[in-house]
Design an enzyme around this catalytic site. Structure first.
Site, PDB file in Angstrom:
ATOM      1  CB  THR A  21      -2.513   7.152  -2.633  1.00 12.62           C
ATOM      2  OG1 THR A  21      -1.855   5.882  -2.739  1.00 12.62           O
ATOM      3  CG2 THR A  21      -1.840   8.349  -3.066  1.00 12.62           C
TER       4      THR A  21
ATOM      5  NE  ARG B  75      -2.503   0.141   3.626  1.00 12.86           N
ATOM      6  CZ  ARG B  75      -3.366   0.483   4.813  1.00 12.86           C
ATOM      7  NH1 ARG B  75      -4.743   0.428   4.443  1.00 12.86           N
ATOM      8  NH2 ARG B  75      -2.876   0.601   5.682  1.00 12.86           N
TER       9      ARG B  75
ATOM     10  CG  ASP C 257       6.393  -2.864   9.404  1.00 11.09           C
ATOM     11  OD1 ASP C 257       6.925  -3.455   8.230  1.00 11.09           O
ATOM     12  OD2 ASP C 257       5.994  -1.541   9.628  1.00 11.09           O
TER      13      ASP C 257
ATOM     14  CG  ASP D 271       2.723  -2.718   8.868  1.00  7.75           C
ATOM     15  OD1 ASP D 271       3.077  -3.958   8.439  1.00  7.75           O
ATOM     16  OD2 ASP D 271       2.606  -1.870   8.048  1.00  7.75           O
TER      17      ASP D 271
HETATM   18  C1  PRP Z   1      -0.940  -4.793   4.467  1.00  7.65           C
HETATM   19  C2  PRP Z   1      -1.683  -5.917   4.662  1.00  7.65           C
HETATM   20  C3  PRP Z   1      -2.623  -5.984   3.257  1.00  7.65           C
HETATM   21  C4  PRP Z   1      -2.817  -4.522   3.336  1.00  7.65           C
HETATM   22  C5  PRP Z   1      -4.261  -3.987   3.762  1.00  7.65           C
HETATM   23  O1  PRP Z   1       0.169  -4.797   3.442  1.00  7.65           O
HETATM   24  O2  PRP Z   1      -0.811  -7.080   4.809  1.00  7.65           O
HETATM   25  O3  PRP Z   1      -1.787  -6.523   2.209  1.00  7.65           O
HETATM   26  O4  PRP Z   1      -1.827  -3.805   3.822  1.00  7.65           O
HETATM   27  O5  PRP Z   1      -4.464  -2.938   3.563  1.00  7.65           O
HETATM   28  P1  PRP Z   1      -5.604  -2.438   2.229  1.00  7.65           P
HETATM   29  O6  PRP Z   1      -6.655  -3.306   2.834  1.00  7.65           O
HETATM   30  O7  PRP Z   1      -5.904  -1.117   2.909  1.00  7.65           O
HETATM   31  O8  PRP Z   1      -4.920  -2.741   1.023  1.00  7.65           O
HETATM   32  P2  PRP Z   1       1.429  -3.619   3.326  1.00  7.65           P
HETATM   33  O9  PRP Z   1       0.944  -2.712   2.025  1.00  7.65           O
HETATM   34  O10 PRP Z   1       1.624  -3.128   4.571  1.00  7.65           O
HETATM   35  O11 PRP Z   1       2.402  -4.542   2.814  1.00  7.65           O
HETATM   36  P3  PRP Z   1       3.460  -5.469   3.728  1.00  7.65           P
HETATM   37  O12 PRP Z   1       2.697  -6.842   3.655  1.00  7.65           O
HETATM   38  O13 PRP Z   1       4.635  -5.709   2.527  1.00  7.65           O
HETATM   39  O14 PRP Z   1       3.859  -4.879   4.707  1.00  7.65           O
HETATM   40  N1  URA Z   2      -2.172  -3.270   6.968  1.00  6.86           N
HETATM   41  C1  URA Z   2      -1.856  -3.677   8.188  1.00  6.86           C
HETATM   42  O1  URA Z   2      -0.792  -4.350   8.385  1.00  6.86           O
HETATM   43  N2  URA Z   2      -2.502  -3.118   9.439  1.00  6.86           N
HETATM   44  C2  URA Z   2      -3.447  -2.360   9.325  1.00  6.86           C
HETATM   45  O2  URA Z   2      -4.165  -2.031  10.304  1.00  6.86           O
HETATM   46  C3  URA Z   2      -4.040  -1.855   7.880  1.00  6.86           C
HETATM   47  C4  URA Z   2      -3.218  -2.467   7.004  1.00  6.86           C
END
Ligand code: PRP
Ligand code: URA
Length: 204
Positions: free
Chosen positions: A103, A99, A198, A195
């Site tokens: 945005t 994400r 993370d 997160d």
């Molecule tokens: C997080 C999570 C989802 C997304 C959810 O990933 O694991 O994929 O955000 O958010 P959304 O429903 O608003 O799209 P992130 O973008 O943090 O990537 P990562 O898993 O690589 O940390």
């Molecule tokens: N992605 C995450 O990992 N946590 C949240 O709460 C939203 C998006």
């Protein structure tokens, strides 16, 4: 929503800010395995003949090779082993999305699934369904590739994400172990667990 005392117990530990990486990974893995029992409840089985020590009888088997697990990178990867423990013959595809912080729009960077997607059914995994943008984009990529039936499996969902999926992909069943209250102004789920990527990989 999948409602089970063990899931509630483990999700509470997952939410806890004091839960460290190793335990967080173990909990995601265990929750995924428990959820997989419900998510796979509607899978078709085929009959075959089994020889018991006494006689022949009718057996049933799930055609695991026809089912593809698709984690959304990164956090969805944490759910793979738990599901695979129940269905080890599953194939695994990968969809790379993150994400954009300002945005909240998903940015795609990787897509790899097994051949003949039209003959397979898919289970997409991601612990978090927040705005729903990532899951919706992942499902759209699968559909564009010709994928058969698709299910979505997440651990914590926001109402906004569930609604987005209902609008964008009404035929895709969404399985979640917790329906949380809302999103905050940064797109994080409340109460949520922070997160997920993370916390799984120690990149806080
Ligand atoms: C997080 C999570 C989802 C997304 C959810 O990933 O694991 O994929 O955000 O958010 P959304 O429903 O608003 O799209 P992130 O973008 O943090 O990537 P990562 O898993 O690589 O940390
Ligand atoms: N992605 C995450 O990992 N946590 C949240 O709460 C939203 C998006």
């Amino acid at each position: 929503m999948i409602d089970h005392p063990l899931l509630k117990h483990k999700i509470s530990l997952l939410r806890d800010v004091n839960t460290q990486k190793k335990e967080f990974q173990e909990l995601v893995d265990e929750i995924a395995m428990l959820m997989a029992y419900e998510v796979t409840a509607g899978l078709e089985t085929e009959e075959y003949e089994v020889e018991t020590p006494l006689e022949y009888t009718k057996g049933h088997r799930v055609r695991g090779r026809q089912i593809t697990l698709v984690p959304i990178l990164r956090a969805g990867l944490g759910m793979v082993d738990g599901v695979m423990r129940l269905l080890p013959t599953m194939r695994v595809g990968h969809i790379g999305l993150y994400r954009q912080h300002d945005t909240l729009e998903p940015v795609d960077y990787y897509f790899k699934i097994p051949p003949n997607p039209e003959e397979r059914s898919f289970i997409v995994t991601d612990p978090m369904l927040a705005t729903g943008g990532s899951a919706s984009a992942a499902i759209s990529f699968l559909k564009e590739s010709g994928a058969g039936a698709i299910r979505l499996m997440c651990i914590v969902a926001a109402p906004e994400g569930v609604q987005r999926l209902l609008v964008d992909h009404p035929e895709v069943p969404v399985f979640t172990a917790s329906l949380d209250r809302a999103l905050n102004e940064h797109g994080y789920i409340l109460p949520g667990l922070g997160d997920a990527g993370d916390r799984l990989y120690g990149t806080l």
